[in-house]
Design a protein around this motif. Structure first.
Motif, PDB file in Angstrom:
ATOM      1  N   ALA A 165      32.632  79.484  32.061  1.00  0.00           N
ATOM      2  CA  ALA A 165      32.868  78.081  32.167  1.00  0.00           C
ATOM      3  C   ALA A 165      33.054  77.431  30.777  1.00  0.00           C
ATOM      4  O   ALA A 165      32.853  76.366  30.341  1.00  0.00           O
ATOM      5  N   ALA A 166      32.949  78.390  29.566  1.00  0.00           N
ATOM      6  CA  ALA A 166      33.184  77.907  28.436  1.00  0.00           C
ATOM      7  C   ALA A 166      34.212  79.112  27.585  1.00  0.00           C
ATOM      8  O   ALA A 166      34.639  79.866  28.176  1.00  0.00           O
ATOM      9  N   GLY A 167      34.776  78.598  26.457  1.00  0.00           N
ATOM     10  CA  GLY A 167      35.798  79.589  25.687  1.00  0.00           C
ATOM     11  C   GLY A 167      37.169  79.189  26.099  1.00  0.00           C
ATOM     12  O   GLY A 167      37.349  78.616  26.739  1.00  0.00           O
ATOM     13  N   GLY A 168      37.821  79.707  25.179  1.00  0.00           N
ATOM     14  CA  GLY A 168      39.411  79.123  24.866  1.00  0.00           C
ATOM     15  C   GLY A 168      39.968  80.293  25.970  1.00  0.00           C
ATOM     16  O   GLY A 168      39.598  81.395  26.483  1.00  0.00           O
ATOM     17  N   GLY A 169      41.345  79.877  26.320  1.00  0.00           N
ATOM     18  CA  GLY A 169      42.128  80.721  27.092  1.00  0.00           C
ATOM     19  C   GLY A 169      42.947  80.010  27.796  1.00  0.00           C
ATOM     20  O   GLY A 169      43.154  78.766  27.797  1.00  0.00           O
ATOM     21  N   LEU A 170      43.815  80.574  28.762  1.00  0.00           N
ATOM     22  CA  LEU A 170      44.719  79.953  29.833  1.00  0.00           C
ATOM     23  C   LEU A 170      44.119  79.768  30.983  1.00  0.00           C
ATOM     24  O   LEU A 170      43.508  80.657  31.694  1.00  0.00           O
ATOM     25  N   GLU A 171      44.109  78.584  31.622  1.00  0.00           N
ATOM     26  CA  GLU A 171      43.906  78.098  32.950  1.00  0.00           C
ATOM     27  C   GLU A 171      45.029  78.151  33.732  1.00  0.00           C
ATOM     28  O   GLU A 171      46.109  77.129  33.385  1.00  0.00           O
ATOM     29  N   LEU A 172      45.557  78.859  34.891  1.00  0.00           N
ATOM     30  CA  LEU A 172      46.653  78.946  35.262  1.00  0.00           C
ATOM     31  C   LEU A 172      46.597  78.258  36.536  1.00  0.00           C
ATOM     32  O   LEU A 172      45.772  78.136  37.701  1.00  0.00           O
ATOM     33  N   GLY A 173      47.649  77.116  36.813  1.00  0.00           N
ATOM     34  CA  GLY A 173      47.921  76.179  37.908  1.00  0.00           C
ATOM     35  C   GLY A 173      49.139  76.774  38.713  1.00  0.00           C
ATOM     36  O   GLY A 173      50.002  77.276  38.200  1.00  0.00           O
ATOM     37  N   VAL A 174      49.352  76.088  40.097  1.00  0.00           N
ATOM     38  CA  VAL A 174      50.514  76.307  40.549  1.00  0.00           C
ATOM     39  C   VAL A 174      51.883  75.609  40.273  1.00  0.00           C
ATOM     40  O   VAL A 174      52.768  76.130  40.371  1.00  0.00           O
ATOM     41  N   ASN A 175      51.584  74.452  39.627  1.00  0.00           N
ATOM     42  CA  ASN A 175      52.958  73.749  39.248  1.00  0.00           C
ATOM     43  C   ASN A 175      52.347  72.521  38.106  1.00  0.00           C
ATOM     44  O   ASN A 175      50.952  72.426  38.073  1.00  0.00           O
ATOM     45  N   ASP A 176      53.381  71.767  37.609  1.00  0.00           N
ATOM     46  CA  ASP A 176      53.117  70.876  36.497  1.00  0.00           C
ATOM     47  C   ASP A 176      52.287  69.605  37.025  1.00  0.00           C
ATOM     48  O   ASP A 176      51.423  68.924  36.514  1.00  0.00           O
ATOM     49  N   GLU A 177      52.560  69.351  38.316  1.00  0.00           N
ATOM     50  CA  GLU A 177      51.788  68.239  39.053  1.00  0.00           C
ATOM     51  C   GLU A 177      50.222  68.272  39.054  1.00  0.00           C
ATOM     52  O   GLU A 177      49.489  67.627  38.878  1.00  0.00           O
ATOM     53  N   ALA A 178      50.091  69.551  39.565  1.00  0.00           N
ATOM     54  CA  ALA A 178      48.633  70.051  40.078  1.00  0.00           C
ATOM     55  C   ALA A 178      47.844  70.023  38.178  1.00  0.00           C
ATOM     56  O   ALA A 178      46.781  69.614  38.174  1.00  0.00           O
ATOM     57  N   ASN A 179      48.509  70.551  37.283  1.00  0.00           N
ATOM     58  CA  ASN A 179      48.073  70.748  36.081  1.00  0.00           C
ATOM     59  C   ASN A 179      47.858  69.249  35.469  1.00  0.00           C
ATOM     60  O   ASN A 179      46.796  69.084  34.781  1.00  0.00           O
ATOM     61  N   MET A 180      48.645  68.347  35.595  1.00  0.00           N
ATOM     62  CA  MET A 180      48.287  67.136  35.139  1.00  0.00           C
ATOM     63  C   MET A 180      47.017  66.432  35.806  1.00  0.00           C
ATOM     64  O   MET A 180      46.303  65.866  35.020  1.00  0.00           O
ATOM     65  N   ARG A 181      46.745  66.810  37.168  1.00  0.00           N
ATOM     66  CA  ARG A 181      45.884  66.125  37.726  1.00  0.00           C
ATOM     67  C   ARG A 181      44.517  67.000  37.127  1.00  0.00           C
ATOM     68  O   ARG A 181      43.410  66.257  36.730  1.00  0.00           O
ATOM     69  N   LYS A 182      44.358  68.193  36.754  1.00  0.00           N
ATOM     70  CA  LYS A 182      43.442  68.852  36.321  1.00  0.00           C
ATOM     71  C   LYS A 182      43.092  68.360  34.805  1.00  0.00           C
ATOM     72  O   LYS A 182      42.071  68.271  34.205  1.00  0.00           O
TER      73      LYS A 182
END
Length: 266
Positions: A165-182
């Motif tokens: 729940a903390a710390g840096g790194g990559l959060e992987l999403g399925v596409n750019d639209e989903a990532n924008m919502r996140k």
């Protein structure tokens, strides 16, 4: 008599072989291809069941000029990429041409320049990135199996475990639209996105694009291409390349670009 029979038999066999070869030649290369892409507006996107966008319409234009039929389908990028590697009648777009991928595909393009940016929210003045190393403490939203993700992983950035729940790194999403919502939901601190995709997705989400501030240009050296499975004959790739050059020469390419891509992007 025996010699004459032998000569006739040889002649018949030769005629048979010529006929078979002629039949294969006349069949020619396949004229229908499966074109796989991802939801990456405004380059590629599915709207009301139709695959459209700048690269999709460009492909339709090229295929028509080349006398080739394409059937387009939108899939998550990882699935599209896997199928494009395995199915011999398949091409994938819009894809970055990297050294790792160079020998895996026949390449047609380039389609468009590519400028990938790390974005922060305008109110996150605490995030100041002078180099990529400055981004290591932050959570970064990026896309599974994308060239940008591969670049970050090469630089030592690792996916964040689901339990972390903390710390840096990559959060992987399925596409750019989903990532924008996140990103809007503040699931991570920085968003990896193409410049024109960020503008498009922010507007679609009801967000003023001016609230997205470029924190660091991640990559602006590459371009997007069509990648053809190597089983597709070279002649098909050549015909598509010639059709692309024709569209650029006669102005149709620029007309299509003006339709989809923001004027302040590359």
């Amino acid at each position: 008599m025996k010699n004459r029979w032998t000569q006739c038999l040889r002649g018949a066999l030769l005629a048979c072989l010529v006929g078979v070869a002629g039949g294969v030649h006349s069949a020619g290369p396949p004229l229908e291809l499966m074109a796989l892409t991802e939801q990456l507006p405004p380059l590629n996107m599915e709207v009301d069941g139709k695959v459209t966008g700048f690269a999709s319409e460009l492909l339709d234009m090229m295929a028509a000029d080349a006398g080739i039929t394409v059937r387009k389908q939108v899939l998550p990028w990882a699935r599209a990429y896997d199928r494009a590697l395995r199915q011999g009648d398949t091409l994938i777009y819009s894809m970055v041409r990297t050294p790792e991928r160079e020998n895996l595909f026949r390449w047609v393009g380039p389609i468009s320049p590519r400028r990938v940016v790390l974005y922060r929210w305008a109110d996150r003045n605490d995030i100041v990135l002078k180099t990529l190393d400055d981004a290591r403490p932050y959570r970064i939203g990026t896309t599974l199996e994308s060239a940008s993700t591969k670049l970050l992983e090469k630089q030592g950035f690792a996916p964040i475990p689901a339990t972390d729940a903390a710390g840096g790194g990559l959060e992987l999403g399925v596409n750019d639209e989903a990532n924008m919502r996140k990103f809007i939901a503040k699931r991570f601190d920085l968003l990896v996105s193409l410049d024109w995709a960020a503008v498009h997705n922010a507007k679609n989400a009801g967000i003023d694009p001016a609230l997205l501030v470029p924190a660091l240009v991640l990559d602006d050296a590459a371009a997007y291409w069509f990648g053809l499975n190597p089983a597709i004959p070279p002649d098909i790739a050549k015909r598509l390349d010639q059709a692309l050059l024709k569209s650029k020469a006669d102005g149709r390419y620029n007309q299509l670009r003006q339709k989809y891509l923001p004027k302040n992007t590359r």
